[in-house]
Design a protein around this motif. Structure first.
Motif, PDB file in Angstrom:
ATOM      1  N   GLN A 128       3.286 -33.112 -22.213  1.00  0.00           N
ATOM      2  CA  GLN A 128       4.465 -32.543 -21.558  1.00  0.00           C
ATOM      3  C   GLN A 128       4.608 -33.029 -20.122  1.00  0.00           C
ATOM      4  OE1 GLN A 128       3.764 -28.356 -21.933  1.00  0.00           O
ATOM      5  NE2 GLN A 128       3.774 -28.479 -24.164  1.00  0.00           N
ATOM      6  N   HIS A 129       3.599 -33.751 -19.636  1.00  0.00           N
ATOM      7  CA  HIS A 129       3.622 -34.165 -18.239  1.00  0.00           C
ATOM      8  C   HIS A 129       4.552 -35.372 -18.052  1.00  0.00           C
ATOM      9  CE1 HIS A 129       2.106 -35.474 -14.293  1.00  0.00           C
ATOM     10  NE2 HIS A 129       1.885 -34.182 -14.140  1.00  0.00           N
ATOM     11  N   HIS A 134       4.134 -43.442 -17.613  1.00  0.00           N
ATOM     12  CA  HIS A 134       3.910 -44.250 -16.431  1.00  0.00           C
ATOM     13  C   HIS A 134       2.410 -44.448 -16.184  1.00  0.00           C
ATOM     14  CE1 HIS A 134       4.672 -45.749 -12.420  1.00  0.00           C
ATOM     15  NE2 HIS A 134       3.780 -44.885 -11.961  1.00  0.00           N
ATOM     16  N   GLU A 135       1.646 -43.354 -16.361  1.00  0.00           N
ATOM     17  CA  GLU A 135       0.206 -43.426 -16.115  1.00  0.00           C
ATOM     18  C   GLU A 135      -0.502 -44.326 -17.122  1.00  0.00           C
ATOM     19  OE1 GLU A 135      -1.160 -39.416 -15.832  1.00  0.00           O
ATOM     20  OE2 GLU A 135      -0.459 -39.381 -13.753  1.00  0.00           O
ATOM     21  N   VAL A 136      -0.102 -44.226 -18.366  1.00  0.00           N
ATOM     22  CA  VAL A 136      -0.718 -45.085 -19.387  1.00  0.00           C
ATOM     23  C   VAL A 136      -0.435 -46.545 -19.046  1.00  0.00           C
ATOM     24  CG1 VAL A 136      -0.704 -45.731 -21.834  1.00  0.00           C
ATOM     25  CG2 VAL A 136      -0.641 -43.309 -21.185  1.00  0.00           C
ATOM     26  N   ALA A 137       0.803 -46.836 -18.683  1.00  0.00           N
ATOM     27  CA  ALA A 137       1.171 -48.214 -18.334  1.00  0.00           C
ATOM     28  C   ALA A 137       0.378 -48.682 -17.113  1.00  0.00           C
ATOM     29  CB  ALA A 137       2.673 -48.304 -18.057  1.00  0.00           C
ATOM     30  N   ARG A 171       6.692 -42.114 -28.294  1.00  0.00           N
ATOM     31  CA  ARG A 171       7.390 -43.338 -28.747  1.00  0.00           C
ATOM     32  C   ARG A 171       7.321 -44.415 -27.680  1.00  0.00           C
ATOM     33  NH1 ARG A 171       9.647 -41.803 -33.301  1.00  0.00           N
ATOM     34  NH2 ARG A 171      10.679 -39.765 -33.383  1.00  0.00           N
ATOM     35  N   GLN A 172       7.506 -44.011 -26.416  1.00  0.00           N
ATOM     36  CA  GLN A 172       7.472 -44.991 -25.329  1.00  0.00           C
ATOM     37  C   GLN A 172       6.078 -45.603 -25.193  1.00  0.00           C
ATOM     38  OE1 GLN A 172       9.016 -42.406 -22.268  1.00  0.00           O
ATOM     39  NE2 GLN A 172      11.058 -43.310 -22.412  1.00  0.00           N
ATOM     40  N   ILE A 173       5.052 -44.759 -25.410  1.00  0.00           N
ATOM     41  CA  ILE A 173       3.675 -45.270 -25.341  1.00  0.00           C
ATOM     42  C   ILE A 173       3.416 -46.235 -26.501  1.00  0.00           C
ATOM     43  CG2 ILE A 173       1.241 -44.607 -25.556  1.00  0.00           C
ATOM     44  CD1 ILE A 173       1.984 -42.046 -23.958  1.00  0.00           C
ATOM     45  N   ALA A 174       3.914 -45.862 -27.679  1.00  0.00           N
ATOM     46  CA  ALA A 174       3.762 -46.740 -28.842  1.00  0.00           C
ATOM     47  C   ALA A 174       4.493 -48.064 -28.599  1.00  0.00           C
ATOM     48  CB  ALA A 174       4.285 -46.051 -30.097  1.00  0.00           C
ATOM     49  N   ASP A 175       5.638 -47.992 -27.911  1.00  0.00           N
ATOM     50  CA  ASP A 175       6.387 -49.212 -27.599  1.00  0.00           C
ATOM     51  C   ASP A 175       5.619 -50.141 -26.660  1.00  0.00           C
ATOM     52  OD1 ASP A 175       8.449 -48.489 -29.236  1.00  0.00           O
ATOM     53  OD2 ASP A 175       9.735 -47.697 -27.634  1.00  0.00           O
ATOM     54  N   LEU A 176       4.698 -49.573 -25.881  1.00  0.00           N
ATOM     55  CA  LEU A 176       3.863 -50.407 -25.008  1.00  0.00           C
ATOM     56  C   LEU A 176       2.860 -51.222 -25.825  1.00  0.00           C
ATOM     57  CD1 LEU A 176       2.861 -47.836 -22.194  1.00  0.00           C
ATOM     58  CD2 LEU A 176       4.502 -49.719 -21.979  1.00  0.00           C
ATOM     59  N   GLY A 177       2.676 -50.837 -27.099  1.00  0.00           N
ATOM     60  CA  GLY A 177       1.711 -51.532 -27.951  1.00  0.00           C
ATOM     61  C   GLY A 177       0.426 -50.737 -28.142  1.00  0.00           C
ATOM     62  N   VAL A 178       0.408 -49.513 -27.592  1.00  0.00           N
ATOM     63  CA  VAL A 178      -0.749 -48.629 -27.729  1.00  0.00           C
ATOM     64  C   VAL A 178      -0.613 -47.911 -29.068  1.00  0.00           C
ATOM     65  CG1 VAL A 178      -1.806 -46.515 -26.776  1.00  0.00           C
ATOM     66  CG2 VAL A 178      -0.943 -48.302 -25.226  1.00  0.00           C
ATOM     67  N   SER A 179      -1.714 -47.720 -29.801  1.00  0.00           N
ATOM     68  CA  SER A 179      -1.550 -46.985 -31.051  1.00  0.00           C
ATOM     69  C   SER A 179      -1.795 -45.490 -30.840  1.00  0.00           C
ATOM     70  CB  SER A 179      -2.407 -47.559 -32.173  1.00  0.00           C
ATOM     71  OG  SER A 179      -3.727 -47.704 -31.754  1.00  0.00           O
ATOM     72  N   ILE A 180      -1.167 -44.702 -31.687  1.00  0.00           N
ATOM     73  CA  ILE A 180      -1.285 -43.246 -31.614  1.00  0.00           C
ATOM     74  C   ILE A 180      -1.937 -42.770 -32.907  1.00  0.00           C
ATOM     75  CG2 ILE A 180      -0.066 -41.049 -31.262  1.00  0.00           C
ATOM     76  CD1 ILE A 180       0.608 -42.879 -28.977  1.00  0.00           C
ATOM     77  N   ALA A 181      -2.971 -41.955 -32.776  1.00  0.00           N
ATOM     78  CA  ALA A 181      -3.635 -41.402 -33.958  1.00  0.00           C
ATOM     79  C   ALA A 181      -3.320 -39.917 -34.074  1.00  0.00           C
ATOM     80  CB  ALA A 181      -5.144 -41.604 -33.852  1.00  0.00           C
TER      81      ALA A 181
END
Ligand code: C2E
Ligand code: MG
Ligand code: MG
Ligand code: MG
Length: 285
Positions: A128-129, A134-137, A171-181
């Motif tokens: 929710q943050h 931005h932080e992941v990127a 979705r935005q994190i997944a778009d960076l190429g990071v996988s979500i489990a």
């Protein structure tokens, strides 16, 4: 029963509950300084390919080396950190540390397979943050870790009934190429069809499923359920990891059912980061 023993029974304090409340209160107050004083550390538990036993990566699991209580597991402080918001800073620290570690593994990586990846747990509060994406990127940029080498774990229960606002950052994190489990899958009563539209690429089957497979006479219903989930997941293009693999028999069953990776005490307990390197070399040799 308390009533039968007299009304004033209600006024007697429960010393155990009191001690627990004091500890909780104390720990909660100590969370911010613990981060400053570097009291947290991360153990890594290997994720192992069921087909050939190679180490694909590891899950980062945070611990608190408390000055008076000793080593505390996440179940003892993550809920406190979530209820006070401290999880945001702690989660950021874990992500950064784990990403840096994975980068080190990759530079040391001698094997022929893909470079080891790292899995990091995300709390629903972090989801929710507003700064999460931005932080992941930023962490990927600062550490040099390839997005494909990072997997963020979100529990199934955190996503039940999730609206577009909750899913958008994922979705935005997944778009960076990071996988979500999807972590602890199978415990949250989610609709199987939700797998169609959740931005996840990995299912982590909860260890409750492997429980009935410890002995040679595995529970046939458990086998059918896991086999069904694996077929569905693969049909949707997801990878299946299984938690809580404690015995060779379980590993054999899970391999036969087509699960991709396993994690559990049979392979290795969570441990220091340099041990992953050793396991990997042991496998290669
Ligand atoms: P999880 O993400 O489902 O992690 C797996 C848990 O299962 C870990 O417990 C691990 O030590 C344990 N485990 C591994 N193999 C086996 C096995 O063969 N048998 C059994 N019985 N257990 C096994 P741990 O380290 O106590 O972590 C508990 C939970 O705390 C994690 O569950 C995760 O939800 C949470 N957690 C850990 N680190 C973090 C973190 O950095 N951030 C957040 N938000 N949560 C975290
Ligand atoms: Mg996890
Ligand atoms: Mg899990
Ligand atoms: Mg679990």
């Amino acid at each position: 029963r308390a009533k039968e023993q007299g009304g004033n029974r209600y006024e007697v304090a429960d010393p155990v509950a009191d001690a627990r409340a004091i500890t909780r209160h104390g720990l909660t107050n100590q969370l911010p300084s613990a981060l400053e004083h570097d009291e947290f550390f991360i153990e890594y538990q290997p994720l192992v390919g069921l087909d050939d036993g190679t180490v694909h990566g590891a899950e980062a699991l945070v611990r608190w080396c408390h000055p008076t209580h000793g080593i505390l597991g996440p179940d003892q402080f993550i809920p406190l950190a979530e209820s006070t918001g401290h999880i945001v800073g702690l989660g950021r620290w874990v992500l950064e540390r784990a990403a840096r570690q994975a980068y080190v593994w990759q530079t040391e990586h001698l094997g022929s397979g893909p470079p080891p990846r790292v899995n990091v747990n995300l709390s629903p509060i972090q989801l929710q943050h507003p700064e999460l994406v931005h932080e992941v990127a930023r962490v990927l940029e600062d550490t040099g870790l390839s997005p494909a080498s990072l997997c963020l774990e979100v529990t199934e229960s955190a996503l039940i009934g999730a609206d577009e606002d909750t899913l958008k950052p994922l979705r935005q994190i997944a778009d960076l190429g990071v996988s979500i489990a999807l972590d602890d899958f199978g415990t949250g009563y989610s609709n199987l069809s939700s797998l169609r539209w959740l931005p996840v690429s990995v299912l982590k089957l909860d260890r409750s499923f492997t429980h009935g497979m410890r002995g040679h006479a595995a529970d046939p219903v458990d086998l059918k359920i896991v086999g069904g989930i694996v077929s569905l997941a693969h049909a949707l293009g997801l990878t299946v990891t299984v938690e809580g693999v404690e015995t060779r028999t379980q590993a054999d069953h899970l391999r036969a059912l087509g699960c991709d990776t396993g994690q559990g005490w049979y392979y290795a307990r969570p441990g220091p980061p340099d041990r992953l390197h050793t396991l990997r070399l042991a496998d290669a040799g």
